[in-house]
Design a protein around this motif. Structure first.
Motif, mmCIF file in Angstrom:
data_model
loop_
_atom_site.group_PDB
_atom_site.id
_atom_site.type_symbol
_atom_site.label_atom_id
_atom_site.label_comp_id
_atom_site.label_asym_id
_atom_site.label_seq_id
_atom_site.Cartn_x
_atom_site.Cartn_y
_atom_site.Cartn_z
ATOM 1 N N VAL A 85 6.358 4.095 9.274
ATOM 2 C CA VAL A 85 6.906 5.155 8.398
ATOM 3 C C VAL A 85 7.922 5.919 8.376
ATOM 4 O O VAL A 85 7.831 6.834 9.125
ATOM 5 N N ASP A 86 9.324 5.459 8.446
ATOM 6 C CA ASP A 86 10.315 6.432 8.877
ATOM 7 C C ASP A 86 11.194 6.901 7.755
ATOM 8 O O ASP A 86 12.231 6.452 7.361
ATOM 9 N N PHE A 87 10.866 8.185 6.978
ATOM 10 C CA PHE A 87 11.511 8.469 5.302
ATOM 11 C C PHE A 87 13.774 7.890 5.617
ATOM 12 O O PHE A 87 13.536 8.023 4.535
ATOM 13 N N SER A 88 14.313 8.655 6.255
ATOM 14 C CA SER A 88 15.129 8.855 6.945
ATOM 15 C C SER A 88 16.074 7.322 6.049
ATOM 16 O O SER A 88 17.521 7.375 6.247
ATOM 17 N N VAL A 89 14.968 6.508 7.297
ATOM 18 C CA VAL A 89 15.876 4.464 6.899
ATOM 19 C C VAL A 89 14.894 4.161 5.783
ATOM 20 O O VAL A 89 15.438 2.346 5.513
ATOM 21 N N ASP A 90 13.627 4.646 5.146
ATOM 22 C CA ASP A 90 13.121 3.791 4.537
ATOM 23 C C ASP A 90 14.208 3.556 3.079
ATOM 24 O O ASP A 90 13.936 4.331 2.447
ATOM 25 N N VAL A 91 14.537 2.047 3.129
ATOM 26 C CA VAL A 91 15.018 1.816 1.469
ATOM 27 C C VAL A 91 14.342 1.876 0.271
ATOM 28 O O VAL A 91 14.497 2.408 -0.768
ATOM 29 N N THR A 92 12.873 1.241 0.490
ATOM 30 C CA THR A 92 12.525 1.130 -0.582
ATOM 31 C C THR A 92 11.939 2.173 -1.067
ATOM 32 O O THR A 92 12.434 3.115 -2.740
ATOM 33 N N THR A 93 11.230 3.734 -0.228
ATOM 34 C CA THR A 93 10.718 4.890 -1.340
ATOM 35 C C THR A 93 11.676 5.194 -1.361
ATOM 36 O O THR A 93 12.390 5.566 -2.740
ATOM 37 N N ARG A 94 13.157 5.638 -0.974
ATOM 38 C CA ARG A 94 14.932 6.062 -1.588
ATOM 39 C C ARG A 94 15.165 5.275 -3.049
ATOM 40 O O ARG A 94 15.699 6.318 -3.900
ATOM 41 N N GLU A 95 15.027 4.184 -2.768
ATOM 42 C CA GLU A 95 15.127 3.507 -4.025
ATOM 43 C C GLU A 95 14.593 3.489 -5.235
ATOM 44 O O GLU A 95 15.155 4.093 -6.050
ATOM 45 N N LEU A 120 0.965 -0.962 -0.398
ATOM 46 C CA LEU A 120 0.309 -0.252 0.320
ATOM 47 C C LEU A 120 1.129 1.680 -0.180
ATOM 48 O O LEU A 120 0.868 2.297 -0.601
ATOM 49 N N LYS A 121 2.167 1.286 1.332
ATOM 50 C CA LYS A 121 2.953 2.349 0.910
ATOM 51 C C LYS A 121 3.037 2.170 -0.449
ATOM 52 O O LYS A 121 3.335 4.231 -0.509
ATOM 53 N N THR A 122 4.134 1.953 -1.411
ATOM 54 C CA THR A 122 4.562 1.571 -2.999
ATOM 55 C C THR A 122 3.303 2.335 -3.501
ATOM 56 O O THR A 122 3.441 3.074 -4.634
ATOM 57 N N MET A 123 2.505 2.022 -3.966
ATOM 58 C CA MET A 123 1.413 2.681 -4.614
ATOM 59 C C MET A 123 1.041 3.710 -3.923
ATOM 60 O O MET A 123 0.826 4.489 -4.961
ATOM 61 N N PHE A 124 1.222 4.165 -2.824
ATOM 62 C CA PHE A 124 0.872 5.600 -2.600
ATOM 63 C C PHE A 124 2.359 5.959 -3.044
ATOM 64 O O PHE A 124 1.651 7.466 -3.685
ATOM 65 N N LEU A 125 3.208 5.675 -2.718
ATOM 66 C CA LEU A 125 4.144 6.629 -3.199
ATOM 67 C C LEU A 125 4.101 6.638 -4.664
ATOM 68 O O LEU A 125 4.297 7.306 -5.524
ATOM 69 N N LEU A 126 4.046 5.315 -5.534
ATOM 70 C CA LEU A 126 4.644 6.054 -6.747
ATOM 71 C C LEU A 126 3.283 6.730 -7.315
ATOM 72 O O LEU A 126 3.203 7.145 -8.359
ATOM 73 N N LEU A 127 1.952 6.940 -6.679
ATOM 74 C CA LEU A 127 1.074 7.901 -7.252
ATOM 75 C C LEU A 127 1.435 9.242 -7.281
ATOM 76 O O LEU A 127 1.365 10.182 -7.892
ATOM 77 N N ASP A 128 2.153 9.666 -5.911
ATOM 78 C CA ASP A 128 2.792 11.258 -5.700
ATOM 79 C C ASP A 128 3.897 11.702 -7.386
ATOM 80 O O ASP A 128 3.998 12.056 -7.703
ATOM 81 N N ILE A 129 4.943 9.746 -8.036
ATOM 82 C CA ILE A 129 5.605 9.845 -8.292
ATOM 83 C C ILE A 129 5.448 10.303 -9.614
ATOM 84 O O ILE A 129 5.323 10.910 -10.402
ATOM 85 N N LEU A 130 4.328 9.331 -10.250
ATOM 86 C CA LEU A 130 3.484 9.106 -11.188
ATOM 87 C C LEU A 130 2.809 10.967 -11.908
ATOM 88 O O LEU A 130 2.869 11.295 -12.681
#
Length: 258
Positions: free
Chosen positions: A183-193, A105-115
């Motif tokens: 969710v900690d953006f400073s260490v969130d590997v998937t988000t940063r990757e 779910l986190k990936t989906m919402f992040l991807l929506l912001d990227i897209l």
């Protein structure tokens, strides 16, 4: 998609969106059932489109937005469908488990912001009378917006964070399964990757605008003109003369500043 195809959750997410589309598109009965569920809980049901290889950006955005909008209805219907004894129960359970996974779910919402950022960049390139000198600044602005997502969540990620309760394993009214890390953006590997991969891809894709001959067009960008009058009087002449030197005779090249 090429930029983030190596990220496992992104591939799983796309497979899930395609699978859910086929699950409902291929069965009038299931479409009637999910519409009935939507009516019961008084929710508008958005059409779930297919994710196509051609015009991937547009179809992926529409598919994810529809999945986000219909999430509660789909989870409710799949929860019932997964308990059946027919041959589609396994598929329903698989889609359901993915939709109840916090990382998915986190990936989906992040991807929506990227897209959303990429869609605006795509629209920019559809502008009539677009100048070469306008490309690099717009691309750079998009890259900065993407990088900002690493530390400052976009609109969709903010919505995710508001609904996500890792301690109770809840996402709104949906009970999550599996690991539910805060969710900690400073260490969130998937988000940063994901973000870094998209940025790297765009930089390589548009690197040609920083190379000759396209970079020579920057002399026509008045935003980069020197403020010093003497420097401005000859600004760009050397660059253009060197680039088009083959078109001038030796005598003409000598007179370039006249």
């Amino acid at each position: 998609m090429d930029a983030i195809k190596h990220v496992k959750t992104v591939n799983t997410l796309e497979t899930n969106v395609k699978g859910i589309y086929k699950y409902y598109h291929g069965s009038p009965k299931r479409r009637r059932e999910i519409k009935a569920v939507a009516n019961i809980i008084d929710t508008d049901l958005a059409n779930i489109p297919d994710v196509k290889e051609v015009r991937w950006l547009a179809s992926q955005s529409k598919g994810l937005l529809a999945l986000k909008s219909n999430l509660g209805v789909i989870v409710m219907h799949l929860s019932e469908a997964a308990t059946r004894t027919d041959i589609y129960a396994g598929a329903a359970k698989n889609y359901l488990n993915n939709l109840k996974n916090a990382n998915m779910l986190k990936t989906m919402f992040l991807l929506l912001d990227i897209l959303d950022i990429l869609a605006n960049l795509s629209k920019f390139f559809q502008t009539e009378n677009l100048l070469v000198v306008e490309v690099a600044p717009e691309v750079e602005a998009s890259l900065l917006k993407l990088l900002a997502l690493k530390t400052h969540p976009g609109p969709n990620m903010k919505e995710f964070l508001e609904l996500y309760d890792p301690h109770e394993k809840q996402f709104g009214d949906i009970k999550l399964i599996g690991i539910c890390n805060p969710v900690d953006f400073s260490v969130d590997v998937t988000t940063r990757e994901m973000i870094s991969s998209v940025v790297d891809y765009i930089e390589k894709r548009f690197a040609v605008f920083n190379e000759s001959p396209l970079k020579e067009f920057t002399v026509f960008d008045f935003m980069k003109w020197p403020t010093n009058r003497e420097e401005l009087s000859t600004y760009g002449i050397e660059t253009l003369a060197d680039h088009f030197s083959s078109l001038f005779s030796a005598e003409e090249r000598e007179k370039k500043f006249e």
